[in-house]
Structures are given as C-alpha cells and as structure tokens.
Design an enzyme around this catalytic site. Structure first.
Site, mmCIF file in Angstrom:
data_model
loop_
_atom_site.group_PDB
_atom_site.id
_atom_site.type_symbol
_atom_site.label_atom_id
_atom_site.label_comp_id
_atom_site.label_asym_id
_atom_site.label_seq_id
_atom_site.Cartn_x
_atom_site.Cartn_y
_atom_site.Cartn_z
ATOM 1 C CG MET A 173 -5.037 2.406 -4.920
ATOM 2 S SD MET A 173 -6.118 2.743 -6.266
ATOM 3 C CE MET A 173 -5.663 1.329 -7.631
ATOM 4 C CB CYS A 231 -0.818 0.036 1.177
ATOM 5 S SG CYS A 231 -1.868 1.524 1.428
#
Length: 396
Positions: free
Chosen positions: A318, A104
């Site tokens: 993201m 992430c």
C-alpha cells in the site's frame, strides 16, 4: 410489478500505483450523495458491488480485493494554496460499510491526473510539455500531498517506461510527496509515535508478547518482527491468505495495536475500522522469488516487508504503508530501521511480494520528538475507462 430504472453517474475507472478505483467529481454525484452520510455510502456500495456474500463483487465495479474495492471523490479545493480536495473511501467487500478513516497512497498517484483531465485544474497552468505540480488536500487525514504530473502536447502523459513492481505494464512516472506525514492536519505537529516510544511491548492474548513499532505517518501502522510471529518475511499472499488462523492472529495483533495507539477503546471496535491501522511484519534482507516468478537477491534490498490490508496480505505494498515504512526506517531504533541494518538513512529499498520499492524520508529530532518533513516515492497511473457508471435508482 414496479421497478426502478437505472441512473447513470459520470465516472472514471483508474489505476493508481497497484490499486484501482472509481473516481467521481463531487459535482457529478446525485444531490443527495454530495454530502457525507448513509445516502452517499449506499450509492458507493452499489457502484462497487458490495456487500457481496460471495466475495466476488460481480454486480459492481469492484475487483474482489482490497486493492480494487475503492472510490475517490474530488472537487476544486476551498483551502488556500491547494488545487483539489481528495476524499478516499475503502469499500468493504462483504459488509455494508465504507471506511473513510484513511488515505490510499496508490490511488493518490491518479488524483492529480484526474484533476487535470476532468477540469478541476486551471487549463492556463498546463504547459504544452513539461511537468505540472498539483497540490492536493487529502481530506480523510487532513494532510497535503504534492503530485508531479508529466504533460505531453498539453495533455496528461500516461504511457512511458517507468516500471512498478506489482503492475504488469510500464507507464509514465508520477512523483508523489507526502508533506509532514505525522502532522495533525491543522498545522500542529502530531505525535509520529503515539505512545512516545520507538518500540513498545505488545501483549496479544492467544498470540504472545513481542516488540512492536507503532507509527502514525502516511497511515497508522503497526510493525512487528516476522521472526517473532513465526514468519521469515519472504511469504507470498497464499501463505497468509489461505490460513484462516493466521489471518485471525494478525487481526488480533492489529486490534490490540490500535488500542495502544489510541485509535479505539476496545478490540470489538476494530471490525468497523478495517482500513486503519495497517499491520506489517519486517525482516532483514533475504533472497526470494516474487509472485510473478522474478528473483530478488539479498543485495537488491535493505529489508523485507509484508503488509496486510482489509484483513488480507497485500499483493505488493500500500502506498500509505510505504510512507510509514520510509518514515520508520529514517528513525534509528525502530523495528523497521533495525531490520534494515540500523543507523541513519534517508532512503531504503524494501522487498514485497511483487518485487521491490524505493522510498525516501528525512527525519530529525526536534522539540523532544521525531519529525519527518516529507516522504517521497514514485508511482504511475492511467485511465482504464471513462463515461458513466450505472446503478439501480432504488440504491439511493
């Protein structure tokens, strides 16, 4: 009637970029959960409140979106020249699994700060005022990240004037470097374009045949042209997420792209690999209004990008997908590069549903392949809550 009392585990709830997650030190987890496996996954699922057939994660720390259903485990690094080992888990909302296949990029912005504040980083290396460089080993993808953490009066500075579209309030800026984003993690150059081509024809039953750029940089990502699949690139979340047929088409594209990238052997395997690859669609710059009502002018951006995460259009972008965007834009001839106008470029500003983001990467062609030494972007992070998270003891 017997019952199992709750157990409590030291934890910190943090925002990193446009994501939130529960952070743990490896040493603080129950002994049975300190090693990878079903016990650890059961514990983390219960912490987040999954699986939840209602899709709300009311009985846990998750926020019912891919951006908030996340966990991080950190420990002092055993790897030379690194400070901390960072393991990321994307927790499914409605299914009983944790996806460990990717990173992430947003929560990466919080890793350095957590390492410093939680005692995983040597105090003697922290100045009274200045910037600390934290070298992070991203264990999921076996790559190095470098975080530049601002320090004020000997502590991590969290407040400041840096504004990040998709985050309501300003905070301190954290600069992130993703080193060798296409490297395989053991010092060997991996294939940034796994098929060997900058653009591949992609045949998807029920959807059609169209060009795609398949790239492995930051996170495996499939880029397609918005116009080829019936979109403009200015869409906001509701235009995609309220359309089950559209979501099914995107998942079909993602599954067939994953096969072409060599990540899975059959489309049925995509369901158990929700975190990777990502799928994004691009378009030349155009004006639009963001989800917060902020206008973005054509002149403000180089291109438009919309990306899906865990089966839904992301509210912003993201972090790892931003790395893929930067890398693809730096290589002349990819769909991302062409949408931005083509040619050589080492930075771009793209428009996403919440606003804009600037990212940078420098590409070079060597040894018969494209290579990117690093990608750079800025994020922010701060602690939202710290203490203990509690779960029923029978969750283990």
């Amino acid at each position: 009637m017997t019952h199992s009392p709750q157990i409590r585990i030291p934890a910190t709830y943090m925002r990193g970029g446009t994501s939130k997650g529960v952070f743990f030190r490896l040493q603080d987890l129950p002994a049975a959960a300190q090693a990878p496996g079903p016990t650890r996954d059961r514990l983390l699922l219960r912490v987040i409140g999954s699986p939840d057939p209602y899709g709300k994660q009311i009985d846990g720390m998750g926020g019912a979106s891919s951006s908030t259903s996340k966990v991080v485990i950190l420990s002092r690094s055993m790897r030379p020249d690194h400070d901390v080992d960072y393991l990321f888990g994307q927790v499914s909302i409605d299914h009983p699994f944790v996806d460990w296949t990717g990173n992430c990029g947003n929560l990466s912005a919080a890793v350095g700060a957590f390492a410093i504040s939680s005692g995983l980083f040597d105090r003697w290396r922290i100045p009274q005022n200045g910037v600390v460089t934290v070298r992070i080993w991203q264990a999921n993808i076996r790559k190095t990240l470098i975080a530049h953490i601002p320090i004020t009066q000997g502590e991590v500075q969290e407040t400041g004037g840096f504004e990040l579209d998709g985050v309501t309030f300003p905070a301190a800026e954290v600069q992130l470097e993703f080193l060798d984003p296409a490297e395989d993690g053991d010092g060997e150059d991996g294939a940034m374009f796994p098929t060997g081509h900058l653009i591949d024809p992609l045949d998807v039953p029920g959807v059609g045949r169209f060009p795609a750029t398949l790239i492995n940089a930051g996170i495996p990502t499939i880029f397609v042209n918005a116009a080829d699949i019936g979109y403009t690139g200015t869409e906001l979340q509701d235009a995609i997420n309220s359309d089950p047929a559209a979501l099914a088409r995107f998942e079909a594209i993602r599954a067939h792209g994953a096969i072409r990238m060599g990540l899975i052997d059959h489309v049925s395997e995509a369901a158990s690999r929700q975190h990777t690859p990502k799928i994004a669609f691009v378009a030349p710059p155009a004006s639009y209004t963001t989800s917060s009502g902020k206008p973005v002018a054509t002149s403000d951006i180089d291109l438009l990008v919309r990306a899906l995460s865990m089966g839904k259009l992301h509210h912003a972008m993201m972090g790892t997908a931003a790395v893929a965007i930067a890398a693809a834009a730096a290589v002349p001839g990819t769909l991302v590069n062409l949408a931005a106008g083509g040619g050589e470029r080492n930075s771009i500003r793209f428009g996403h549903p919440s606003g804009t983001l600037r990212v940078g990467a420098e590409a070079r062609y060597a040894r018969s392949r494209w290579q990117v030494a690093k990608a750079v972007m800025s994020r922010s992070a701060r602690v939202l809550m710290e203490g203990w998270v509690r779960i029923p003891g029978d969750a283990l």
